[in-house]
Design an enzyme around this catalytic site. Structure first.
Site, PDB file in Angstrom:
ATOM      1  N   ASP A  13       0.884  -1.162   0.000  1.00  7.42           N
ATOM      2  CA  ASP A  13       0.000   0.000   0.000  1.00  7.42           C
ATOM      3  C   ASP A  13       0.928   1.219   0.000  1.00  7.42           C
ATOM      4  O   ASP A  13       2.126   1.098   0.280  1.00  7.42           O
ATOM      5  CB  ASP A  13      -0.886  -0.030   1.259  1.00  7.42           C
ATOM      6  CG  ASP A  13      -1.738   1.219   1.397  1.00  7.42           C
ATOM      7  OD1 ASP A  13      -1.879   1.724   2.520  1.00  7.42           O
ATOM      8  OD2 ASP A  13      -2.253   1.704   0.362  1.00  7.42           O
TER       9      ASP A  13
ATOM     10  N   ASP B 236      -0.072   5.183   0.903  1.00  4.95           N
ATOM     11  CA  ASP B 236      -0.266   6.141   1.992  1.00  4.95           C
ATOM     12  C   ASP B 236      -0.096   5.476   3.342  1.00  4.95           C
ATOM     13  O   ASP B 236      -0.764   4.495   3.644  1.00  4.95           O
ATOM     14  CB  ASP B 236      -1.685   6.753   1.929  1.00  4.95           C
ATOM     15  CG  ASP B 236      -1.836   7.684   0.741  1.00  4.95           C
ATOM     16  OD1 ASP B 236      -2.733   7.440  -0.082  1.00  4.95           O
ATOM     17  OD2 ASP B 236      -1.067   8.651   0.644  1.00  4.95           O
TER      18      ASP B 236
END
Lengths: 309, 295
Positions: free
Chosen positions: B27, B29
């Site tokens: 991922d 952020d």
């Protein structure tokens, strides 16, 4: 009271003498508007006469609508335009009027309210003396990433707003970060019916966006919440046992009546159908059962027949 | 690898973990960057993984950028990455509409130019992008002209979201044959400089509420993001690791797809939350620093 329909309690279709008997026991009659006494700009046939006759027979009549787009004085004009001859402003309770009343009398707001709403709501707030945060449309340098906030805002009110934008959503969300800021919604209706079976997005859809953004739940003023009834009662002293609610939307009008301890009548000139009423009646879930009306009429004009016989 | 849950990775366990995988999905952020700042050590981890023969992919719910825009950001922050290693919801939603919904016409798009571009790149024609202020009166809105070639409504991040767009989407969705897709349900969109604005999830809830319909959601934790990577690149599930900072999206996706999962504590979720979730979707816990030291 003998009823026509088979099966469990509720959803009893009324006619003639049954309606008269019901009305004899009730002093106050509360009507929803859209789909009950009018559809758009057309009165439901017989509705104006029903309202007049009820008043002549000594009943108190009130109008309870989730529609927050007009101030009360505009509703008075609409009633007159559609042939209702003696409806007074004090008898009309809209979610806009009640939201303003809530902020002034219940919340006793000290500060301003940030409004996502239309002209009707803004007018009722001004009339109630509730200060509204000014919307500065063309603030230089303002964008969704950097919007100026008014430090006096202590409440956010969301309702139907045809000028809804992402910017308003972002701003309201910023205000709601403070747990001291109140979060109100005029009504929960996800869509509003228009002529010809069409729909338009309602206050409920805008409220859903803001609840998701803020991770907070709004206090909803409109039906099925009790507040509108409490608002009427605080001014006129209504006894639920002697009051009747007539509406066309099971999840709002009938549930509202049920929540307030009123007898409920579903009229079939609007949104909900008899089949939907039966489905709620036969449901196992208590909350769903509360959406089933005590009685059903084809139209409010049926009351006319009963009163004239 | 031991099947225990919520295990804090030590250096030894890290070595064991790395030997057992060929592919790592990150991922973005809260994992490899925050806003416009790389998380210290993250670029080096990516480079080392690749040097050690691991394949690396980036899987993000952010619905504002094309694959190329992500590659540009990754490059600017010092990461060694290319556009075809990035799987954002913008790209994956275009693939979803094309391959799963079998869309062969137009889509009414609530979204950005980035979303429009990815759709056009797969041969789908979007309508509705850009500002759309209200005009006319209420009875006009139910009668807004509808494009007969529109077969689906797609909701993604849109700073021009307005009542009129919500209304148009509702009118299209009154037709039960019109498909309804959302890029992601995230409630906030993190921005450069640490700020955040309401996310796509808010816009999607507005449309779902008005239409009284549920959208098919492409983004995490829906499996599709992983399926999109796997179908293009032929991955062995048993040898894949999902690294994320959110239990309810990244870790859930990993678990649902049968991947090993690694929670990093530089983002949203905490140790306490992970342990509370122990029964349902448990991650192996770690900080990125451990992995780098091992590499």
């Amino acid at each position: 009271m003998a009823g026509a329909a088979g099966g469990g309690r509720g959803c009893v279709t009324l006619c003639g003498a049954q309606i008269r008997d019901l009305l004899d026991a009730k002093h106050n009659v509360l009507f929803d508007c859209d789909g009950v006494i009018w559809n758009g700009e057309t009165a439901v046939t017989g509705a104006p006469e029903v309202v007049s006759l009820l008043k002549q027979r000594g009943k108190r009549v009130f109008f309870v609508t989730n529609n927050c787009t007009r101030p009360r004085e505009n509703y008075v004009q609409k009633f007159s335009r559609l042939g209702f001859t003696d409806v007074a402003e004090e008898e009309i309770f809209s979610s806009a009027y009640c939201s303003a009343a809530y902020l002034r009398d219940v919340a006793r707001l000290q500060g301003k309210v940030y409004v996502i709403g239309c002209g009707g709501v803004l007018k009722e707030l001004r009339d109630a003396g509730v200060p509204v945060a000014e919307e500065e449309d063309a603030e230089p340098g303002a964008s969704i990433y950097n919007c100026p906030l008014d430090p006096d805002v202590k409440a956010v009110l969301v309702g139907y707003d045809e000028n809804f934008t992402f910017m308003k959503l972002a701003k309201a969300c910023c205000y709601l970060r403070s747990s001291e800021c109140l979060f109100l919604a005029t009504d929960p209706d996800p869509w509003h019916p228009l002529r010809g079976g069409r729909v338009t997005p309602g206050s409920g859809s805008l409220t859903a966006a803001l609840e998701t953004a803020s991770s907070r739940k709004a206090t909803v003023i409109g039906k099925p919440s009790r507040f509108m009834f409490d608002c009427i009662s605080s001014q006129f002293g209504l006894d639920p046992a002697h009051s009747l609610m007539i509406g066309d939307r099971l999840e709002t009008d009938v549930l509202f009546g049920s929540n307030c301890g009123l007898a409920t009548v579903l009229t079939l000139t609007g949104v909900s159908t008899l089949q939907e009423a039966f489905a709620f009646r036969d449901s196992q879930e208590p909350q769903q059962k509360h959406c089933a009306p005590d009685y059903v009429v084809e139209s409010v004009a049926d009351i006319l027949q009963a009163l004239e016989e | 690898m031991a099947a225990s849950k919520c295990t804090q990775l030590t250096a030894a366990l890290s070595r064991q973990l790395l030997d057992s995988i060929d592919c790592v999905l990150f991922d973005c952020d809260g994992v490899i960057w925050r806003g416009d700042q790389a998380i210290p050590g993250a670029p080096e981890v990516i480079s080392s993984l690749k040097k050690n023969g691991k394949r690396v992919f980036f899987v993000t719910n952010n619905s504002t950028k094309t694959r190329q825009m992500y590659a540009d950001k990754l490059g600017k922050l010092g990461f060694d990455a290319t556009a075809d290693e990035v799987f954002g919801t913008v790209y994956c939603s275009a693939v979803y509409l094309k391959n799963v919904c079998k869309l062969d016409g137009k889509v009414y798009l609530i979204g950005s130019n980035a979303m429009r571009q990815e759709l056009e790149d797969v041969g789908i024609r979007p309508v509705g992008v850009g500002p759309d202020p209200v005009s006319g009166v209420q009875k006009d809105w139910a009668n807004v002209p509808l494009d007969k070639e529109v077969q689906a409504v797609l909701v993604s991040f849109d700073e021009h979201f307005s009542y009129m767009k919500l209304n148009r989407a509702l009118q299209y969705l009154c037709n039960p044959d019109c498909q309804f897709v959302g890029t992601n349900t995230d409630t906030r969109l993190p921005l450069e400089g640490g700020k955040a604005v309401p996310g796509t999830g808010c816009l999607l809830r507005a449309v779902e509420t008005a239409a009284q319909r549920q959208a098919q959601v492409v983004g995490k934790p829906s499996n599709f993001m992983f399926e999109c990577v796997a179908s293009q690149l032929g991955l062995d599930l048993e040898r894949c690791l999902m690294v994320g900072d959110r239990l309810d999206t990244d870790i859930m996706l990993g678990s649902n797809c049968g991947l090993k999962t690694l929670l990093t504590l530089t983002g949203v979720s905490t140790v306490a939350e992970a342990e509370a979730n122990q029964k349902s979707e448990c991650p192996h816990q770690q900080k990125m620093k451990e992995v780098r030291r091992v590499l």
